[in-house]
Each structure stands twice: as structure tokens, then as C-alpha cells.
Write an enzyme that holds these catalytic residues in place. Structure first.
Site, PDB file in Angstrom:
ATOM      1  N   GLU A 114       0.809  -1.195   0.000  1.00 43.44           N
ATOM      2  CA  GLU A 114       0.000   0.000   0.000  1.00 43.44           C
ATOM      3  C   GLU A 114       0.850   1.256   0.000  1.00 43.44           C
ATOM      4  O   GLU A 114       0.331   2.339   0.022  1.00 43.44           O
ATOM      5  CB  GLU A 114      -0.959  -0.019   1.179  1.00 43.44           C
ATOM      6  CG  GLU A 114      -1.959  -1.142   1.078  1.00 43.44           C
ATOM      7  CD  GLU A 114      -2.878  -1.226   2.276  1.00 43.44           C
ATOM      8  OE1 GLU A 114      -2.652  -0.515   3.271  1.00 43.44           O
ATOM      9  OE2 GLU A 114      -3.816  -2.007   2.202  1.00 43.44           O
ATOM     10  N   ASN A 115       2.145   1.088  -0.001  1.00 46.17           N
ATOM     11  CA  ASN A 115       3.005   2.237  -0.215  1.00 46.17           C
ATOM     12  C   ASN A 115       2.896   2.622  -1.669  1.00 46.17           C
ATOM     13  O   ASN A 115       2.520   1.813  -2.514  1.00 46.17           O
ATOM     14  CB  ASN A 115       4.446   1.933   0.160  1.00 46.17           C
ATOM     15  CG  ASN A 115       4.601   1.774   1.657  1.00 46.17           C
ATOM     16  OD1 ASN A 115       3.950   2.450   2.428  1.00 46.17           O
ATOM     17  ND2 ASN A 115       5.454   0.867   2.063  1.00 46.17           N
ATOM     18  N   SER A 156      -0.379   7.982   0.263  1.00 43.69           N
ATOM     19  CA  SER A 156      -1.079   7.505  -0.935  1.00 43.69           C
ATOM     20  C   SER A 156      -2.583   7.482  -0.710  1.00 43.69           C
ATOM     21  O   SER A 156      -3.357   7.858  -1.584  1.00 43.69           O
ATOM     22  CB  SER A 156      -0.553   6.136  -1.370  1.00 43.69           C
ATOM     23  OG  SER A 156      -0.783   5.148  -0.398  1.00 43.69           O
TER      24      SER A 156
END
Length: 92
Positions: free
Chosen positions: A1-2, A45
């Protein structure tokens, strides 16, 4: 999820590119970063997506229909403490 802004193609060994396990796409495939790309933490993000600053968001789904509907995120009869994860991003 980076995040990786500036996603490049798959690594091409004939061009001297090596796979960097830190650069993967939503399908867990190794990719490259284009010159000038930037990486960021998952909180950044998610904020960019939730804030409407992104034109495209790609999510992975455990199950989805042929028309792209995601499977239910909870089990009927079980306690639901919240949708969790990135389910709210589906509508972004």
C-alpha cells in the site's frame, strides 16, 4: 500500500535492468520506476486518493465479478467493526 508515482515497465535484463523487490504493482509483479519517480508512505497515498488528487486507483480484490463488482467485505452474522483496509477507496 506504499505508493510509487512514476511506475515503469517490467524490468528488462537485456537493458541491464534488475528486479527490485521493493517496486511491485498491484498484481505483486516486479516493475521499474521511471526517471523522476517518487515513493511515499501508505498514509500519503491514501490521502492523495481520498482527496481526489489521483486520476486512477488500482485495488486488488480477493473476489470480483466479471463486471468488476467486489465481493462482500464482511461475513453475515459476524461482528463488523468497520470496513477496514481500502474499501472506501472503491468509490473514489
Amino acid at each position: 500500500e506504499n505508493g510509487l508515482m512514476g511506475l515503469g515497465p517490467y524490468p528488462d535484463p537485456s537493458l541491464g535492468q534488475t528486479a527490485d523487490p521493493d517496486y511491485i504493482n498491484a498484481g505483486k509483479e516486479t516493475v521499474t520506476a521511471v526517471p523522476g519517480a517518487s515513493t511515499f508512505h501508505s498514509s500519503e497515498s491514501f490521502n492523495m486518493i481520498r482527496g481526489g488528487h489521483m486520476d486512477l486507483t488500482i485495488l486488488g480484490g480477493m473476489q470480483c465479478s466479471s463486471s468488476g463488482d467486489l465481493a462482500s467485505f464482511f461475513i453475515p452474522g459476524k461482528l463488523l467493526k468497520g470496513m477496514g483496509g481500502a474499501m472506501d477507496l472503491v468509490s473514489s
